[in-house]
Every structure is written in structure tokens, then in C-alpha cells.
Write an enzyme that holds these catalytic residues in place. Sequence first.
Site, short mmCIF file in Angstrom:
data_model
loop_
_atom_site.label_atom_id
_atom_site.label_comp_id
_atom_site.label_asym_id
_atom_site.label_seq_id
_atom_site.Cartn_x
_atom_site.Cartn_y
_atom_site.Cartn_z
N GLY A 99 0.84 -1.19 0.00
CA GLY A 99 0.00 0.00 0.00
C GLY A 99 0.87 1.24 0.00
O GLY A 99 2.00 1.21 0.50
N GLN A 159 3.36 9.97 0.79
CA GLN A 159 4.60 9.18 0.89
C GLN A 159 5.48 9.31 -0.34
O GLN A 159 6.62 8.87 -0.32
CB GLN A 159 4.27 7.70 1.12
CG GLN A 159 3.70 7.42 2.51
CD GLN A 159 3.42 5.96 2.66
OE1 GLN A 159 2.39 5.47 2.19
NE2 GLN A 159 4.33 5.22 3.26
N CYS A 169 5.83 0.13 7.33
CA CYS A 169 5.48 1.30 6.53
C CYS A 169 6.68 1.68 5.68
O CYS A 169 7.81 1.71 6.18
CB CYS A 169 5.12 2.46 7.46
SG CYS A 169 4.72 3.99 6.59
N LEU A 170 6.44 1.95 4.41
CA LEU A 170 7.56 2.27 3.52
C LEU A 170 8.26 3.55 3.95
O LEU A 170 9.43 3.75 3.63
CB LEU A 170 7.06 2.40 2.07
CG LEU A 170 6.53 1.10 1.45
CD1 LEU A 170 5.97 1.37 0.06
CD2 LEU A 170 7.63 0.03 1.39
N HIS A 223 -4.35 2.01 7.30
CA HIS A 223 -2.98 2.53 7.42
C HIS A 223 -2.77 3.67 6.42
O HIS A 223 -2.28 4.75 6.77
CB HIS A 223 -1.98 1.40 7.18
CG HIS A 223 -0.55 1.82 7.22
ND1 HIS A 223 0.31 1.49 8.25
CD2 HIS A 223 0.19 2.57 6.36
CE1 HIS A 223 1.50 2.03 8.02
NE2 HIS A 223 1.46 2.69 6.87
N GLU A 224 -3.18 3.45 5.17
CA GLU A 224 -3.01 4.48 4.14
C GLU A 224 -3.94 5.66 4.38
O GLU A 224 -3.56 6.82 4.15
CB GLU A 224 -3.25 3.90 2.74
CG GLU A 224 -2.39 2.70 2.37
CD GLU A 224 -0.91 2.91 2.61
OE1 GLU A 224 -0.44 4.06 2.59
OE2 GLU A 224 -0.20 1.91 2.85
N HIS A 263 -2.42 8.02 6.66
CA HIS A 263 -1.45 8.90 5.99
C HIS A 263 -2.15 10.12 5.41
O HIS A 263 -1.61 11.23 5.47
CB HIS A 263 -0.74 8.16 4.85
CG HIS A 263 0.43 7.33 5.28
ND1 HIS A 263 1.55 7.87 5.87
CD2 HIS A 263 0.67 6.00 5.19
CE1 HIS A 263 2.43 6.90 6.13
NE2 HIS A 263 1.92 5.75 5.72
#
Length: 273
Positions: free
Chosen positions: A121, A126, A169-170, A211-212, A215
Site C-alpha cells: 500500500g 509518501q 510502513c515504507l 494505514h493508508e 497517511h
Amino acid sequence: MAGAAWLQPIFKPHPIFPAFCRRPTFPAILHRFSSFSSAGQLVFTTNRFTPVHAQAKRGFSLKEDEVASAADVEFETPLKIVEYPDPILRAKNKRIDSFDDNLKKLVDEMFDIMYKTDGIGLSAPQVGLNVQLMVFNPVGERGQGEEIVLVNPRVSRYSQKTRLFNEGCLSFPGIYADVQRPESVKIDARDINGARFTVNLSGLPARVFQHEFDHLQGILFFDRMTEGVLESISDQLQALEKKYEDITGLPSPERIESSKRMKLKAAAGFGKS
Ligand SMILES: [Zn+2]
């Protein structure tokens, strides 16, 4: 959506679970849907949601949403992942109202870097763009599973039942820790062509979405960790803060120690967006 294909159960055991989250510890199941209505809205079969009582402390209300300009969705390729504690991850994200070729190109590029970095994701902030856009594919492999694009998503319901899950998380390379989240969510969003739709997610898709979605509200996964869990990754977070200071020559815009103090005052809640 071109169709409802991505709504079918899409999970197969995968030998190498990618970086957003580790292999799920529970069966990830998408709700089945009975039909698309003529308005393009998904019609659900069985859903049991409870009303949301807590308002998100850090959420942005609909009224405050600014519309993104063309400059807000300008990007250079290849996209680069923005890491904590870059303030871009805390900035407000604007609503998208132009569903043009540039947006489609951006979505393609986001999937590209998501797969390259073993993510499942990715949200627009990000990659340095403060707009309300997310992409995900819970299988994390190009050509497998389904690619999901959500523009201007809103959550209308959260399930009362929550689950603990080990997330990554990236924007926090190498950091994994447990986060408690509602098991199911009901979402309103637009697709890549601007068509509105409503969908219920549960299991892994609900986890990735939340999660996204966080963000897009400027909320990061450690904001939702317990004090004990946060403590277990505080050295790694501080290492990222130091890395940011070394690269930019600027003081870290936030520090895990102050985050912990904030958490004592008010944890990020789950509520309607
Ligand atoms: Zn993330």
C-alpha cells in the site's frame, strides 16, 4: 471501478510477504457484494457495523478540504519514498477533483514504486504529494491480486471489533510493530475516473486501507501504538530522525520523545473522517 473484480476474495498465501505488513495472522476476507446499483454504488449483503462514537483527534473535516491544483499533483519520475520525520507526512492533503491523464500516470508510478519497494500500500504524501490518493494491492505482486485506487476516501463506519496486527510502513524502513485497528471499515471514495463508490472492507484490505487512510490525515502508524510497543521501536525512530537531520541539516520537525508526551494527552482516535 471498471468492474467489481477486485471485490472478490483475492488472497492467496504468499511465500514472501511484502513490507507494508507482515504475513497476516488471520484470514483476510473481503465481504462479498451482491450487486452494483445503477448509480455505480456497491450494494452489500451482510454487514454489521456499530456507530462510531469517538471522533479522530487529528482528522480533517470535509469542510476544511482544499481542492488540489495542477501544481499539487505535479511529479517527477522516478518517484521517491518520503521517510519519517519529513514534515510532508504531517501536512494536510488536498482533495482531488481533476481525474485526468496526469492522475492516471501518477497512479501508475505509485504502483511501480510500491512494487519495487515490496510494499502492499502507498499514499500520495509518501511520494511527496499532499493529495488524497492511495493505491494498494494486498498481494503486493504485479500481475497478482487486484490494484485498488482510492481518491478522496472517507470512512463512514468502523467496526467495534478490533485486531492487533504487525505493521510496517515504507516511510519507516525496517520498522515493524503491532497496531490495533478496527477489523472492518465502510468507505466512500472515488475511483480513478472520478466515479463515486461505497465499499466494505475487512481483514487485510481493511488493515491496509486504514494505514493508508491515516497517511491522508497526517497520522503515522506509531501514533496508534501503545506506549510499550512505541518504546520497543523508539531507538529506530530516533535513528530516522538523526538520518533526516544529517541529510537536510535541519532539526527533526518532530521527535519520538515529544510524540510520547502527546500520546499521554490524547491518543489518535478512530472516527468518521
Ligand atoms: Zn505507511
